[in-house]
Write a protein that holds these residues in place. Structure first.
Motif, short mmCIF file in Angstrom:
data_model
loop_
_atom_site.label_atom_id
_atom_site.label_comp_id
_atom_site.label_asym_id
_atom_site.label_seq_id
_atom_site.Cartn_x
_atom_site.Cartn_y
_atom_site.Cartn_z
N ASP A 43 -21.71 -15.22 98.51
CA ASP A 43 -22.47 -14.19 97.78
C ASP A 43 -23.28 -14.87 96.68
O ASP A 43 -22.81 -14.99 95.54
CB ASP A 43 -21.52 -13.18 97.13
N LYS A 78 -17.96 -15.41 105.08
CA LYS A 78 -18.60 -14.09 105.15
C LYS A 78 -19.82 -14.08 104.23
O LYS A 78 -19.74 -13.71 103.06
CB LYS A 78 -17.59 -13.01 104.72
N GLN A 98 -22.95 -12.69 102.51
CA GLN A 98 -23.37 -11.33 102.15
C GLN A 98 -24.88 -11.25 102.32
O GLN A 98 -25.65 -11.82 101.55
CB GLN A 98 -22.95 -11.03 100.71
N ASP A 142 -21.90 -10.10 106.61
CA ASP A 142 -21.61 -8.84 105.92
C ASP A 142 -22.92 -8.12 105.66
O ASP A 142 -23.60 -8.37 104.67
CB ASP A 142 -20.86 -9.14 104.63
N LYS A 196 -23.05 -4.59 106.74
CA LYS A 196 -22.62 -3.18 106.73
C LYS A 196 -23.65 -2.28 107.42
O LYS A 196 -24.09 -1.26 106.86
CB LYS A 196 -22.38 -2.72 105.29
N THR A 207 -12.46 1.16 101.56
CA THR A 207 -13.18 0.09 100.88
C THR A 207 -12.63 -0.14 99.46
O THR A 207 -11.88 0.68 98.93
CB THR A 207 -14.69 0.38 100.85
N SER A 208 -13.03 -1.28 98.89
CA SER A 208 -12.42 -1.69 97.62
C SER A 208 -13.02 -0.99 96.41
O SER A 208 -12.46 -1.07 95.32
CB SER A 208 -12.60 -3.21 97.45
N VAL A 216 -12.07 -2.80 107.58
CA VAL A 216 -12.19 -3.30 106.22
C VAL A 216 -11.29 -2.44 105.35
O VAL A 216 -11.44 -1.21 105.29
CB VAL A 216 -13.64 -3.22 105.69
N PRO A 272 -11.40 -7.62 101.37
CA PRO A 272 -12.17 -8.09 100.22
C PRO A 272 -11.59 -7.46 98.95
O PRO A 272 -10.69 -6.62 99.01
CB PRO A 272 -13.57 -7.56 100.49
N LEU A 278 -10.43 -9.41 96.41
CA LEU A 278 -9.49 -10.34 95.78
C LEU A 278 -10.20 -11.10 94.67
O LEU A 278 -11.39 -11.38 94.77
CB LEU A 278 -8.96 -11.33 96.83
N GLN A 327 -12.52 -8.64 91.75
CA GLN A 327 -12.32 -7.18 91.69
C GLN A 327 -10.87 -6.80 91.35
O GLN A 327 -10.50 -5.63 91.34
CB GLN A 327 -12.73 -6.52 93.00
N SER A 353 -12.58 -13.74 99.63
CA SER A 353 -12.86 -13.91 98.22
C SER A 353 -14.21 -14.61 98.06
O SER A 353 -14.46 -15.62 98.72
CB SER A 353 -11.74 -14.77 97.62
N SER A 354 -15.04 -14.08 97.18
CA SER A 354 -16.38 -14.66 97.00
C SER A 354 -16.51 -15.29 95.61
O SER A 354 -16.38 -16.50 95.44
CB SER A 354 -17.45 -13.59 97.19
N ARG A 355 -16.71 -14.43 94.59
CA ARG A 355 -16.99 -14.96 93.25
C ARG A 355 -15.88 -15.86 92.72
O ARG A 355 -16.13 -16.84 92.03
CB ARG A 355 -17.23 -13.80 92.26
#
Ligand SMILES: O=C(O)c1cc(=O)[nH]c(=O)n1[C@@H]1O[C@H](COP(=O)(O)O)[C@@H](O)[C@H]1O
Length: 285
Positions: free
Chosen positions: A34, A71, A73, A105, A107, A165-166, A208, A229, A231, A234, A256-258
């Motif tokens: 991301d 993944k 984005q 990703d 969507k 979703t998260s 998801v 997602p 983790l 968030q 996990s991205s950031r």
């Protein structure tokens, strides 16, 4: 690390089988790519297509041969128009050539005939953005996804359908009851269970389910993967996964991205290894 996971011997196997093999070999971690503007800044890169390319290929070079799943984005590539999409295409090819699996990703979700266009782009074997799996949205009706399901079955790709979703706004729609009785999320999970009914270990049609939802009464046993997602940045934690996923926890793909990308170009490998070790322990790999 080895490159044999989804080499030519595995490309002809369905996504679910490739995913299980990749997670068994490299651990379950999925690294989200991301490239937020603030991350380009933090990496000392300009907010341009060139900066996006340096960032993305930096992640690819550091992690492609040690992480099972990536993944990217799409939003952060679309932000730079065709130049950004070209980076997404290149990164996807390089990651897959290094034996990793790529979930784009994006969507996507539309009426059936339009869904066929998205399927041709992302899921057909020779599509321009051919990847291992695509995130899709079921809010035009689960049946509207049929063209994507058909193409995925033919090419051996997979889908991840939004279920729980998260984000905090998700429950407004997802926990609402359908006219037939189950919640919207429950109807999505039922649909996926049906699609995976004949799969041996892990089917190719995943849900998801955010790692942030704390717990759910829905039956997550869909004989398919559960992309988790949420983790890190968030608030979701490795330890919390058992509470959310219960007996289905082994089918979780923790994403996990950031949290990983924030470690910067020189800290990526250590951050990914640390996260992978934590998820291995909790998910039983
Ligand atoms: O489909 C997703 O991956 C997704 C679903 C969801 O419920 N929540 C969620 O955060 N995501 C995506 O997962 C990524 C989360 O990024 P981080 O919060 O930085 O780890 C973003 O690309 C989100 O769009």
């Amino acid at each position: 690390m080895s490159n044999q996971l989804v080499g030519s011997d595995m490309r002809n196997k369905p996504f679910g089988a490739r995913l299980r093999a990749a997670m068994d070999t490299r651990g379950p971690l999925c690294v989200g790519i991301d490239p937020h503007q603030h991350l380009l800044d933090a990496w000392g890169l300009p907010d341009t297509a060139e900066g996006l390319a340096s960032f993305t290929y930096g992640v690819v070079d550091a992690l492609a041969d040690r992480v099972a799943v990536f993944k990217p984005q799409s939003a952060f590539f679309e932000r730079f128009g065709s130049a950004g999409i070209a980076v997404l295409e290149q990164a996807t090819i390089r990651l897959r050539d290094a034996g990793a699996l790529v979930i784009i990703d994006a969507k996507r979700g539309d009426i059936g005939s339009t869904m066929g266009g998205y399927a041709a782009a992302y899921l057909a074997e020779k599509g321009p953005l051919a990847c291992d799996a695509l995130t899709v949205s079921p809010y035009l009706g689960f049946g509207s996804l049929q063209p994507a399901i058909d193409v995925a079955r033919e090419s051996g790709a997979g889908l991840f359908v939004l279920a729980l979703t998260s984000n905090p706004e998700g429950p407004q729609f997802q926990t609402a009851r359908t006219a037939d009785g189950p919640t919207v999320a429950g109807a999505v999970l039922d649909g996926l269970r049906g699609l995976n009914a004949d799969a041996d270990d892990l089917g190719s049609f995943g849900a998801v389910v955010g790692a942030t939802i704390s717990s759910t009464d829905e039956n997550l046993d869909i004989n398919g993967p559960l992309l988790a997602p949420g983790l890190g940045a968030q608030g979701g934690t490795a330890e919390g996964l058992t509470k959310v996923f219960g007996t289905a926890v082994r089918n979780v793909v923790p994403s996990s991205s950031r949290e990983i990308l924030g470690a910067g170009p020189t800290g990526l490998q250590a951050a990914a290894d640390r996260a992978n070790d934590a998820y291995r322990t909790v998910l039983g790999y």
